[in-house]
Design a protein around this motif. Structure first.
Motif, PDB file in Angstrom:
ATOM      1  N   THR A  37       1.134  11.825   6.028  1.00 39.64           N
ATOM      2  CA  THR A  37       0.582  11.972   7.296  1.00 39.64           C
ATOM      3  C   THR A  37      -0.955  12.549   6.903  1.00 39.64           C
ATOM      4  O   THR A  37      -1.955  12.101   7.451  1.00 39.64           O
ATOM      5  CB  THR A  37       1.186  13.039   8.256  1.00 39.64           C
ATOM      6  N   GLU A  38      -1.169  13.518   6.024  1.00 40.67           N
ATOM      7  CA  GLU A  38      -2.605  14.228   5.684  1.00 40.67           C
ATOM      8  C   GLU A  38      -3.398  13.148   5.357  1.00 40.67           C
ATOM      9  O   GLU A  38      -4.829  13.015   5.676  1.00 40.67           O
ATOM     10  CB  GLU A  38      -2.347  15.599   5.032  1.00 40.67           C
ATOM     11  N   LEU A  39      -2.904  12.484   4.340  1.00 43.04           N
ATOM     12  CA  LEU A  39      -3.589  11.492   3.499  1.00 43.04           C
ATOM     13  C   LEU A  39      -3.915  10.422   4.375  1.00 43.04           C
ATOM     14  O   LEU A  39      -5.073   9.800   4.347  1.00 43.04           O
ATOM     15  CB  LEU A  39      -2.976  11.052   2.397  1.00 43.04           C
ATOM     16  N   LEU A  40      -2.961   9.844   5.336  1.00 41.00           N
ATOM     17  CA  LEU A  40      -3.304   8.747   6.057  1.00 41.00           C
ATOM     18  C   LEU A  40      -4.225   9.134   7.228  1.00 41.00           C
ATOM     19  O   LEU A  40      -5.250   8.351   7.537  1.00 41.00           O
ATOM     20  CB  LEU A  40      -2.150   8.116   6.771  1.00 41.00           C
ATOM     21  N   TRP A  41      -4.295  10.508   7.496  1.00 43.41           N
ATOM     22  CA  TRP A  41      -5.332  10.884   8.422  1.00 43.41           C
ATOM     23  C   TRP A  41      -6.646  10.892   7.965  1.00 43.41           C
ATOM     24  O   TRP A  41      -7.647  10.382   8.560  1.00 43.41           O
ATOM     25  CB  TRP A  41      -4.873  12.202   9.084  1.00 43.41           C
ATOM     26  N   GLU A  42      -6.740  11.406   6.637  1.00 44.22           N
ATOM     27  CA  GLU A  42      -8.119  11.658   6.113  1.00 44.22           C
ATOM     28  C   GLU A  42      -8.613  10.062   5.907  1.00 44.22           C
ATOM     29  O   GLU A  42      -9.694   9.799   5.814  1.00 44.22           O
ATOM     30  CB  GLU A  42      -7.711  12.084   4.724  1.00 44.22           C
ATOM     31  N   PHE A  43      -7.643   9.259   5.504  1.00 48.39           N
ATOM     32  CA  PHE A  43      -7.864   7.680   5.569  1.00 48.39           C
ATOM     33  C   PHE A  43      -8.582   7.428   6.492  1.00 48.39           C
ATOM     34  O   PHE A  43      -9.703   6.500   6.556  1.00 48.39           O
ATOM     35  CB  PHE A  43      -6.741   6.935   4.912  1.00 48.39           C
ATOM     36  N   ARG A  44      -8.154   7.607   7.789  1.00 49.01           N
ATOM     37  CA  ARG A  44      -8.584   7.167   9.164  1.00 49.01           C
ATOM     38  C   ARG A  44     -10.019   7.648   9.400  1.00 49.01           C
ATOM     39  O   ARG A  44     -10.901   7.283   9.884  1.00 49.01           O
ATOM     40  CB  ARG A  44      -7.540   7.442  10.022  1.00 49.01           C
ATOM     41  N   GLU A  45     -10.156   9.206   9.070  1.00 45.36           N
ATOM     42  CA  GLU A  45     -11.486   9.917   9.124  1.00 45.36           C
ATOM     43  C   GLU A  45     -12.508   9.212   8.367  1.00 45.36           C
ATOM     44  O   GLU A  45     -13.474   9.501   8.853  1.00 45.36           O
ATOM     45  CB  GLU A  45     -11.032  11.371   8.877  1.00 45.36           C
ATOM     46  N   GLN A  46     -12.101   8.448   7.383  1.00 44.35           N
ATOM     47  CA  GLN A  46     -13.164   7.953   6.311  1.00 44.35           C
ATOM     48  C   GLN A  46     -13.572   6.513   7.276  1.00 44.35           C
ATOM     49  O   GLN A  46     -14.450   5.881   6.735  1.00 44.35           O
ATOM     50  CB  GLN A  46     -12.714   7.750   5.205  1.00 44.35           C
ATOM     51  N   GLY A  47     -12.902   6.205   8.310  1.00 45.94           N
ATOM     52  CA  GLY A  47     -13.297   4.842   9.025  1.00 45.94           C
ATOM     53  C   GLY A  47     -12.801   3.736   8.709  1.00 45.94           C
ATOM     54  O   GLY A  47     -13.080   2.689   8.851  1.00 45.94           O
ATOM     55  N   LYS A  48     -11.497   4.076   7.735  1.00 46.59           N
ATOM     56  CA  LYS A  48     -10.603   2.967   7.241  1.00 46.59           C
ATOM     57  C   LYS A  48      -9.514   2.490   8.076  1.00 46.59           C
ATOM     58  O   LYS A  48      -8.889   3.239   8.569  1.00 46.59           O
ATOM     59  CB  LYS A  48     -10.473   3.015   5.662  1.00 46.59           C
ATOM     60  N   ASP A  49      -9.348   1.127   8.555  1.00 45.75           N
ATOM     61  CA  ASP A  49      -8.475   1.049   9.312  1.00 45.75           C
ATOM     62  C   ASP A  49      -7.262   0.376   8.648  1.00 45.75           C
ATOM     63  O   ASP A  49      -7.317   0.086   7.397  1.00 45.75           O
ATOM     64  CB  ASP A  49      -9.032  -0.851   9.919  1.00 45.75           C
ATOM     65  N   ILE A  50      -6.190   0.767   9.198  1.00 45.17           N
ATOM     66  CA  ILE A  50      -4.865   0.654   8.729  1.00 45.17           C
ATOM     67  C   ILE A  50      -3.886  -0.277   9.501  1.00 45.17           C
ATOM     68  O   ILE A  50      -3.768  -0.092  10.742  1.00 45.17           O
ATOM     69  CB  ILE A  50      -3.735   2.016   8.543  1.00 45.17           C
ATOM     70  N   GLN A  51      -3.878  -1.455   8.904  1.00 41.51           N
ATOM     71  CA  GLN A  51      -3.068  -2.589   9.794  1.00 41.51           C
ATOM     72  C   GLN A  51      -1.676  -2.212   9.693  1.00 41.51           C
ATOM     73  O   GLN A  51      -1.059  -1.546   9.024  1.00 41.51           O
ATOM     74  CB  GLN A  51      -3.222  -3.837   9.127  1.00 41.51           C
ATOM     75  N   ARG A  52      -1.014  -2.671  10.731  1.00 43.23           N
ATOM     76  CA  ARG A  52       0.482  -2.522  11.175  1.00 43.23           C
ATOM     77  C   ARG A  52       1.381  -2.754   9.624  1.00 43.23           C
ATOM     78  O   ARG A  52       0.976  -4.210   9.456  1.00 43.23           O
ATOM     79  CB  ARG A  52       1.003  -3.253  12.363  1.00 43.23           C
ATOM     80  N   ARG A  53       1.900  -1.988   9.318  1.00 44.96           N
ATOM     81  CA  ARG A  53       2.941  -2.506   7.961  1.00 44.96           C
ATOM     82  C   ARG A  53       4.202  -1.825   8.239  1.00 44.96           C
ATOM     83  O   ARG A  53       4.225  -0.789   8.820  1.00 44.96           O
ATOM     84  CB  ARG A  53       2.250  -2.209   6.684  1.00 44.96           C
ATOM     85  N   THR A  54       5.252  -2.458   7.486  1.00 43.54           N
ATOM     86  CA  THR A  54       6.734  -2.134   7.808  1.00 43.54           C
ATOM     87  C   THR A  54       7.168  -1.124   6.662  1.00 43.54           C
ATOM     88  O   THR A  54       6.892  -1.569   5.570  1.00 43.54           O
ATOM     89  CB  THR A  54       7.397  -3.517   8.103  1.00 43.54           C
ATOM     90  N   ILE A  55       7.953  -0.161   6.909  1.00 47.67           N
ATOM     91  CA  ILE A  55       8.472   0.631   5.650  1.00 47.67           C
ATOM     92  C   ILE A  55      10.180   0.221   5.985  1.00 47.67           C
ATOM     93  O   ILE A  55      10.576   0.637   7.103  1.00 47.67           O
ATOM     94  CB  ILE A  55       8.384   2.088   6.034  1.00 47.67           C
ATOM     95  N   PHE A  56      10.819  -0.176   4.966  1.00 46.87           N
ATOM     96  CA  PHE A  56      12.293  -0.561   5.042  1.00 46.87           C
ATOM     97  C   PHE A  56      12.856   0.663   4.468  1.00 46.87           C
ATOM     98  O   PHE A  56      12.814   0.952   3.299  1.00 46.87           O
ATOM     99  CB  PHE A  56      12.396  -1.759   4.256  1.00 46.87           C
ATOM    100  N   LEU A  57      14.111   0.850   5.117  1.00 49.97           N
ATOM    101  CA  LEU A  57      15.019   1.995   4.635  1.00 49.97           C
ATOM    102  C   LEU A  57      16.249   1.715   4.795  1.00 49.97           C
ATOM    103  O   LEU A  57      16.735   1.409   5.880  1.00 49.97           O
ATOM    104  CB  LEU A  57      14.856   3.337   5.180  1.00 49.97           C
TER     105      LEU A  57
END
Length: 216
Positions: A173-193
């Motif tokens: 969560t913290e790293l993906l938030w930082e990722f977005r704060e840098q203006g990088k877009d995150i496309q919808r991707r799936t996690i399988f469990l």
């Protein structure tokens, strides 16, 4: 070739070498090396061990496969699509085969973020490897996330020994938030469990479910 791997802006002053690098430390071990050692590669979708896990035969479970892959490839802007897809049913009805088949399709199409297939074999039932495995796999699909993750684990190696909730917060969560704060877009991707019931204990299974619900 640099004598200090990954180094740049090297200053040499009276025999003292100072290397500014986000990858190098005195032991030569990177954050990604540490994370890999804490992970379970055998739990990934394309691991050799998964060759022994059956996928769907051609022409079977087609509607289930269509439903899941349609859900997984939906647009980011479609707010009507739920963030969690829960597949349940009695043992031996083909849930793992469907999960394997869908995950393979989505990996080929670039819509798979990461996957963890629990198993009674080896470390695939070890919950302590769960989040290190997910984050290591995720880093292979998001290079910029890999850079941030590598630095995070290099700075604090104890992350891989923390409780699962802390790992979830620090590594995802913290790293993906930082990722977005840098203006990088995150496309919808799936996690399988898959195969959560094969994890060590019911209490651990419940904890993983509680953490996952924080995403939705």
């Amino acid at each position: 070739m640099s004598v200090i791997p990954g180094a740049h802006n090297v200053v040499i002053n009276v025999g003292q070498i100072i290397a500014q690098s986000k990858y190098y430390n005195q032991s030569g071990t990177t954050g990604m090396d540490i994370l890999y050692e804490a992970s379970t590669p055998e739990a990934s979708i394309d691991a050799e061990e998964q060759d022994y896990t059956p996928s769907c035969y051609e022409g079977t479970h087609e509607q289930y496969i269509k439903n899941i892959t349609t859900w997984a490839t939906a647009s980011n802007e479609d707010d009507s699509i739920p963030l969690l897809y829960w597949m349940k049913g009695p043992a031996a009805v083909g849930k793992s085969a469907i999960a394997q088949t869908c995950a393979k399709h989505l990996k080929e199409s670039g819509h798979l973020a990461t996957a963890f297939f629990f198993s009674i074999r080896g470390q695939c039932k070890d919950h302590t490897c769960f989040f290190p495995t997910l984050t290591y796999q995720l880093s292979t699909t998001l290079p910029d996330y890999c850079d941030i993750l590598n630095h995070k684990v290099s700075v604090d190696r104890t992350i891989i020994k923390k409780m699962m909730l802390s790992q979830f917060i620090y590594l995802i969560t913290e790293l993906l938030w930082e990722f977005r704060e840098q203006g990088k877009d995150i496309q919808r991707r799936t996690i399988f469990l898959d195969g959560l019931e094969k994890c060590h204990s019911t209490s651990i299974q419940m904890e993983i479910i509680k953490i996952i619900t924080l995403l939705i």
